[in-house]
Design a protein around this motif. Structure first.
Motif, PDB file in Angstrom:
ATOM      1  N   PHE A   1      41.447  44.207  38.017  1.00 19.13           N
ATOM      2  CA  PHE A   1      41.240  42.673  38.136  1.00 19.13           C
ATOM      3  C   PHE A   1      42.042  41.986  37.264  1.00 19.13           C
ATOM      4  O   PHE A   1      41.881  40.925  36.967  1.00 19.13           O
ATOM      5  N   GLU A   2      43.106  42.489  36.467  1.00 15.86           N
ATOM      6  CA  GLU A   2      44.039  41.948  35.771  1.00 15.86           C
ATOM      7  C   GLU A   2      45.386  41.908  36.810  1.00 15.86           C
ATOM      8  O   GLU A   2      45.936  43.182  36.695  1.00 15.86           O
ATOM      9  N   LEU A   3      45.515  40.990  37.432  1.00 11.50           N
ATOM     10  CA  LEU A   3      46.654  40.969  38.346  1.00 11.50           C
ATOM     11  C   LEU A   3      48.038  41.259  38.086  1.00 11.50           C
ATOM     12  O   LEU A   3      48.870  41.925  38.851  1.00 11.50           O
ATOM     13  N   ARG A   4      48.325  40.850  36.791  1.00 15.26           N
ATOM     14  CA  ARG A   4      49.556  41.212  36.309  1.00 15.26           C
ATOM     15  C   ARG A   4      50.179  42.635  36.129  1.00 15.26           C
ATOM     16  O   ARG A   4      51.204  43.065  35.973  1.00 15.26           O
ATOM     17  N   THR A   5      48.782  43.592  36.210  1.00 11.82           N
ATOM     18  CA  THR A   5      49.400  45.012  36.153  1.00 11.82           C
ATOM     19  C   THR A   5      49.768  45.553  37.425  1.00 11.82           C
ATOM     20  O   THR A   5      50.492  46.561  37.358  1.00 11.82           O
TER      21      THR A   5
ATOM     22  N   VAL B   1      31.765  45.060  45.503  1.00 13.86           N
ATOM     23  CA  VAL B   1      30.698  44.378  45.522  1.00 13.86           C
ATOM     24  C   VAL B   1      30.229  44.182  43.823  1.00 13.86           C
ATOM     25  O   VAL B   1      30.284  44.992  43.027  1.00 13.86           O
ATOM     26  N   GLY B   2      30.057  42.971  43.467  1.00 16.26           N
ATOM     27  CA  GLY B   2      29.804  42.719  42.197  1.00 16.26           C
ATOM     28  C   GLY B   2      29.737  41.345  41.892  1.00 16.26           C
ATOM     29  O   GLY B   2      29.895  40.388  42.667  1.00 16.26           O
ATOM     30  N   ASP B   3      29.569  41.132  40.508  1.00 16.06           N
ATOM     31  CA  ASP B   3      29.502  39.464  40.191  1.00 16.06           C
ATOM     32  C   ASP B   3      30.881  39.352  39.469  1.00 16.06           C
ATOM     33  O   ASP B   3      31.312  39.883  38.448  1.00 16.06           O
ATOM     34  N   PHE B   4      31.551  38.338  40.126  1.00 11.85           N
ATOM     35  CA  PHE B   4      33.026  37.954  39.634  1.00 11.85           C
ATOM     36  C   PHE B   4      33.104  36.867  39.238  1.00 11.85           C
ATOM     37  O   PHE B   4      34.245  36.260  38.786  1.00 11.85           O
ATOM     38  N   GLY B   5      31.904  36.365  38.660  1.00  4.29           N
ATOM     39  CA  GLY B   5      31.875  34.865  38.157  1.00  4.29           C
ATOM     40  C   GLY B   5      32.555  35.250  36.426  1.00  4.29           C
ATOM     41  O   GLY B   5      32.676  33.935  35.939  1.00  4.29           O
ATOM     42  N   GLY B   6      32.226  36.214  35.990  1.00  7.23           N
ATOM     43  CA  GLY B   6      32.813  36.333  34.753  1.00  7.23           C
ATOM     44  C   GLY B   6      34.409  36.147  34.450  1.00  7.23           C
ATOM     45  O   GLY B   6      34.817  36.281  33.337  1.00  7.23           O
ATOM     46  N   TYR B   7      35.042  36.505  35.506  1.00  7.17           N
ATOM     47  CA  TYR B   7      36.631  36.462  35.487  1.00  7.17           C
ATOM     48  C   TYR B   7      36.856  34.787  35.539  1.00  7.17           C
ATOM     49  O   TYR B   7      36.769  34.166  36.459  1.00  7.17           O
ATOM     50  N   HIS B   8      37.680  34.410  34.397  1.00  8.79           N
ATOM     51  CA  HIS B   8      38.086  33.010  34.410  1.00  8.79           C
ATOM     52  C   HIS B   8      39.496  32.898  34.713  1.00  8.79           C
ATOM     53  O   HIS B   8      40.252  31.818  34.634  1.00  8.79           O
ATOM     54  N   SER B   9      40.104  33.750  35.451  1.00  4.56           N
ATOM     55  CA  SER B   9      41.786  33.822  35.910  1.00  4.56           C
ATOM     56  C   SER B   9      41.815  33.074  37.133  1.00  4.56           C
ATOM     57  O   SER B   9      41.144  33.614  38.100  1.00  4.56           O
ATOM     58  N   LYS B  10      42.424  32.029  37.237  1.00  2.25           N
ATOM     59  CA  LYS B  10      42.584  31.120  38.521  1.00  2.25           C
ATOM     60  C   LYS B  10      43.257  32.124  39.445  1.00  2.25           C
ATOM     61  O   LYS B  10      42.988  32.190  40.650  1.00  2.25           O
ATOM     62  N   SER B  11      44.304  32.777  38.964  1.00  2.00           N
ATOM     63  CA  SER B  11      45.216  33.760  40.015  1.00  2.00           C
ATOM     64  C   SER B  11      43.885  34.744  40.574  1.00  2.00           C
ATOM     65  O   SER B  11      44.174  35.127  41.727  1.00  2.00           O
ATOM     66  N   LEU B  12      43.148  35.418  39.597  1.00  2.00           N
ATOM     67  CA  LEU B  12      42.307  36.334  40.396  1.00  2.00           C
ATOM     68  C   LEU B  12      41.447  35.742  41.335  1.00  2.00           C
ATOM     69  O   LEU B  12      41.008  36.213  42.473  1.00  2.00           O
ATOM     70  N   ASN B  13      40.727  34.530  40.755  1.00  2.00           N
ATOM     71  CA  ASN B  13      39.684  33.794  41.903  1.00  2.00           C
ATOM     72  C   ASN B  13      40.466  33.295  42.979  1.00  2.00           C
ATOM     73  O   ASN B  13      39.826  33.523  44.173  1.00  2.00           O
ATOM     74  N   ASP B  14      41.711  33.048  43.140  1.00  2.01           N
ATOM     75  CA  ASP B  14      42.456  32.705  44.140  1.00  2.01           C
ATOM     76  C   ASP B  14      42.574  33.838  45.230  1.00  2.01           C
ATOM     77  O   ASP B  14      42.706  33.803  46.384  1.00  2.01           O
ATOM     78  N   PHE B  15      42.750  34.946  44.380  1.00  2.00           N
ATOM     79  CA  PHE B  15      43.277  36.296  44.954  1.00  2.00           C
ATOM     80  C   PHE B  15      41.680  36.468  45.862  1.00  2.00           C
ATOM     81  O   PHE B  15      42.062  37.105  46.911  1.00  2.00           O
TER      82      PHE B  15
END
Length: 122
Positions: A56-60, A80-94
């Motif tokens: 979930f760290e796209l830079r990796t 499946v899961g709660d992805f609301g805890g991630y505040h990365s714009k790039s991850l949310n866009d992904f």
């Protein structure tokens, strides 16, 4: 690790569950794909807790490598899961972009993921 095959008509989804981390590397992801195929499935579902946080760290680059392998080998999957805890714009866009396609789905519940996966024709 437990694998349960969920069937609807001609569609089969390998539902993968484990109390331990399943995917920590690209090789782990490939092994999991082989396990799903062993059960006769071209689609699989797993919980986000089964995947290393590095995914979930796209830079990796781990997510990109795994997705490319799954796409190359025609494996469709849902996380499946709660992805609301991630505040990365790039991850949310992904996540948003993946959900627009048919190869990878990010869903909040197992029921939503199964519905989406079973609708996809391989």
């Amino acid at each position: 690790m437990e694998v349960i095959v969920d069937r609807r008509n001609d569609s089969k989804v390998a539902v993968i569950s484990s109390d331990n981390l399943i995917i920590d590397s690209v090789n782990d992801a490939l092994d999991l794909m082989v396990t799903a195929r062993y059960h006769g499935c071209d689609k699989m579902l797993l919980r986000k807790e089964s995947i290393t946080e590095d995914f979930f760290e796209l830079r990796t680059g781990l997510a990109g490598e795994i997705l490319q392998k799954y796409i190359n080998y025609n494996m469709i999957f849902a996380i499946v899961g709660d992805f609301g805890g991630y505040h990365s714009k790039s991850l949310n866009d992904f996540i948003y972009e993946c959900n627009q396609g048919t190869k990878v789905q990010f869903k909040r519940t197992e029921a939503e993921a199964l519905d989406a996966l079973h609708e996809i024709v391989v």
